[in-house]
Structure formats: structure tokens, C-alpha cells
Design a protein around this motif. Sequence first.
Motif, PDB file in Angstrom:
ATOM      1  N   HIS A 103      27.335  12.213  26.311  1.00  0.00           N
ATOM      2  CA  HIS A 103      28.876  12.352  26.697  1.00  0.00           C
ATOM      3  C   HIS A 103      29.587  12.720  28.287  1.00  0.00           C
ATOM      4  O   HIS A 103      28.212  13.373  28.292  1.00  0.00           O
ATOM      5  N   HIS A 110      32.696  18.244  31.975  1.00  0.00           N
ATOM      6  CA  HIS A 110      31.373  18.567  31.854  1.00  0.00           C
ATOM      7  C   HIS A 110      30.852  17.160  30.984  1.00  0.00           C
ATOM      8  O   HIS A 110      31.687  15.886  31.311  1.00  0.00           O
ATOM      9  N   GLU A 159      26.350  20.479  30.372  1.00  0.00           N
ATOM     10  CA  GLU A 159      26.400  20.527  28.910  1.00  0.00           C
ATOM     11  C   GLU A 159      25.246  20.207  28.244  1.00  0.00           C
ATOM     12  O   GLU A 159      25.247  19.082  28.593  1.00  0.00           O
ATOM     13  N   GLU A 198      34.403  12.117  25.556  1.00  0.00           N
ATOM     14  CA  GLU A 198      34.923  13.561  24.805  1.00  0.00           C
ATOM     15  C   GLU A 198      36.394  13.478  26.047  1.00  0.00           C
ATOM     16  O   GLU A 198      36.666  13.784  27.057  1.00  0.00           O
ATOM     17  N   CYS A 249      33.023  14.424  29.072  1.00  0.00           N
ATOM     18  CA  CYS A 249      34.397  14.947  28.461  1.00  0.00           C
ATOM     19  C   CYS A 249      35.037  15.438  29.708  1.00  0.00           C
ATOM     20  O   CYS A 249      34.545  16.045  31.133  1.00  0.00           O
TER      21      CYS A 249
HETATM   22 CO    CO Z   1      30.583  18.499  25.884  1.00  0.00          CO
END
Ligand code: CO
Length: 136
Positions: free
Chosen positions: A77, A6, A53, A126, A79
Motif C-alpha cells: 500500500h 510511507h 514500512e 492508506e 500511505c
Molecule cells: Co501503512
Amino acid sequence: MKRLDHIGIAVKDLESALRTYERGLGLTCSHRETVEAEQVRTAFLPVGDTQIELLESASPDGPIGRFLEKRGEGIHHLCFEVEDLDAALSRSKAEGLTPLGEPRDGAQGKRIIFLHPKGAHGVLIELCQRSRKKTS
Ligand code: CO
């Protein structure tokens, strides 16, 4: 490394951001969750094999609250889903990436770790593993 799981986006108001992504872009929210440990309210919107997200701070002192204060809304971020979080983390550390804390439980029942943007050309990364396999 399996796929981009994500893209995390910090938003001031989750309801307003959901309206934008659902009505404005035609995506559908599949999952909402508050992660108390991270002081964040999240909403996930699948897009093909990955997800958006949306992250709203549950407290001004939390990581998203501080991010919004410093940088404003925007991409927070990336991921990546990995097969084996411990192995992926060992490799990242050996190459100079710095983990933020220890692996822990994140949203959607995943085991996660964040890597500091300084070692990753300015991007907070992440890593997540879907099953909660404990290898140590
Ligand atoms: Co995340």
C-alpha cells in the motif's frame, strides 16, 4: 494532503527484509511495532521525508498473510498523510473510493483508514493523520 508518509511492503520474514534494507540499501530502522488489531509486525525505515514500512504477518489469516498467499511479497500500500482524516475520507467517498472499515489507530500513534484498491486503480491506499484529533 501533506506528503507520502510511507510505502508499505509485505514481506515473509521481517528479519531477513530488515537485513536487505539496512545492509543492502543502507537504511536504518527507526521504529518497530506489532499492531495486534491488524495481525501484523511492522518496521519503519525513514528515507528523506518518507518511510518504508515492512509488514510481516503475525497470523496466516491476517490481511498481510492473505496478501502474501495471493500475491507474494511486494508493494502492499501507499500511505498519504493528511491534515484532517475525516475531511479527506469524506472527499474520497464522494469520489467513489470505498473505505475498508472505520478510521482506527494504526502504528506510530497515527489515526488511519484504508481505501479499497478497486476504486483506486489497483492500489491499496492508506490515509493517516498524525495527531489523534477526534472530530466527531
Ligand atoms: Co501503512
